[in-house]
Structure formats: structure tokens, C-alpha cells
Design an enzyme around this catalytic site. Structure first.
Site, PDB file in Angstrom:
ATOM      1  N   ARG A 148      17.088 -37.724 -33.751  1.00  0.00           N
ATOM      2  CA  ARG A 148      17.743 -37.249 -35.040  1.00  0.00           C
ATOM      3  C   ARG A 148      18.371 -38.646 -35.815  1.00  0.00           C
ATOM      4  NH1 ARG A 148      19.939 -33.443 -31.645  1.00  0.00           N
ATOM      5  NH2 ARG A 148      22.012 -34.626 -31.773  1.00  0.00           N
ATOM      6  N   ARG A 159      16.116 -32.021 -31.063  1.00  0.00           N
ATOM      7  CA  ARG A 159      16.876 -31.808 -30.020  1.00  0.00           C
ATOM      8  C   ARG A 159      17.435 -33.047 -29.470  1.00  0.00           C
ATOM      9  NH1 ARG A 159      15.401 -27.705 -25.713  1.00  0.00           N
ATOM     10  NH2 ARG A 159      17.675 -27.991 -25.133  1.00  0.00           N
ATOM     11  N   CYS A 160      16.823 -34.141 -29.794  1.00  0.00           N
ATOM     12  CA  CYS A 160      17.220 -35.371 -29.150  1.00  0.00           C
ATOM     13  C   CYS A 160      18.029 -36.277 -30.277  1.00  0.00           C
ATOM     14  CB  CYS A 160      15.895 -36.083 -28.886  1.00  0.00           C
ATOM     15  SG  CYS A 160      16.115 -38.067 -28.632  1.00  0.00           S
ATOM     16  N   SER A 161      19.115 -36.789 -29.712  1.00  0.00           N
ATOM     17  CA  SER A 161      20.098 -37.574 -30.872  1.00  0.00           C
ATOM     18  C   SER A 161      19.388 -38.775 -31.040  1.00  0.00           C
ATOM     19  CB  SER A 161      21.455 -37.767 -29.808  1.00  0.00           C
ATOM     20  OG  SER A 161      21.322 -38.671 -28.839  1.00  0.00           O
ATOM     21  N   ASN A 186      11.724 -35.195 -31.850  1.00  0.00           N
ATOM     22  CA  ASN A 186      12.281 -34.025 -31.116  1.00  0.00           C
ATOM     23  C   ASN A 186      13.752 -33.701 -31.710  1.00  0.00           C
ATOM     24  OD1 ASN A 186      13.421 -32.462 -29.637  1.00  0.00           O
ATOM     25  ND2 ASN A 186      12.753 -33.133 -27.615  1.00  0.00           N
TER      26      ASN A 186
END
Length: 114
Positions: A14, A9-11, A7
Site C-alpha cells: 500500500r 492487505r500488505c502495508s 497485495n
């Protein structure tokens, strides 16, 4: 073959992807919110992770509360069906290498697969 259920948007997701890339691993990226795993895929992921469905649930999600997934009477199949229907409930990221998988929480967990 490497795969990351990601995802962007998930740190943590990433960071996990970046850590893999720093080790010259370019995994297949599955944007699981756009392309949710089906029931068979989710069961396979759980087996590779070596965990029960309840351990893969994101307990802070609104859907977790709204669907009353804390109920201990719910079967593993019911929990899996909830994750298939509501992929936001799936903990992330999941990194798979062959027959083994780890959760990238913390991201350094993926080093077990290198």
C-alpha cells in the site's frame, strides 16, 4: 507503462502504491494473489529484477516451510513452480517500468524507476 504486483492487505505494498501515486504514476495494478503470474511471467519479472528465484521467496510463509523450499538442492525451476502454485510465496510488491523492476521493500526503492 507501469505495473505493480500488489497485495492490498500488505502495508509495504500500500505504501509503495501511494508513493507512486504521489509522483503522478498510476500503475496497472495486478492483484497477484487473485491473478498469479504464470511461469513465463515470473521468469520475466526475475530477469527485470536481476535476482534469482530464491531471493523472491517470502521465507516466513508457512508454505515455504511446508514445501521445504530452504533445500539448496531445489532448482530455480522448482522454486518458480512453487511460487506459481503458491503466490503467497512471492515477495511484494514488485513494481515494473518497461524492462526494469524493483521490489518495494522499502517502498522508496521505486524512486529508482522515476
Amino acid at each position: 507503462m507501469w505495473t505493480i504486483y500488489h497485495n492490498p492487505r500488505c502495508s509495504k505494498s500500500r505504501q509503495t502504491l501511494q508513493l507512486l501515486q504521489e509522483h503522478q504514476v498510476e500503475p496497472e495494478i495486478v492483484l497477484y494473489l487473485e491473478t498469479p503470474p504464470d511461469k513465463a511471467t515470473l521468469k520475466s519479472l526475475l530477469k527485470k529484477l536481476g535476482i534469482e528465484p530464491r531471493a523472491l521467496l517470502r521465507k516466513g510463509e508457512d508454505d515455504y516451510k511446508a514445501l521445504h523450499l530452504k533445500d539448496p538442492a531445489l532448482s530455480n525451476d522448482q522454486l518458480i513452480e512453487a511460487m506459481v502454485a503458491h503466490p503467497k510465496l512471492i515477495e511484494r510488491p514488485i513494481v515494473v517500468k518497461g524492462e526494469h523492476a524493483v521490489l518495494g521493500r522499502p517502498p522508496e526503492n521505486v524512486l529508482e524507476l522515476l
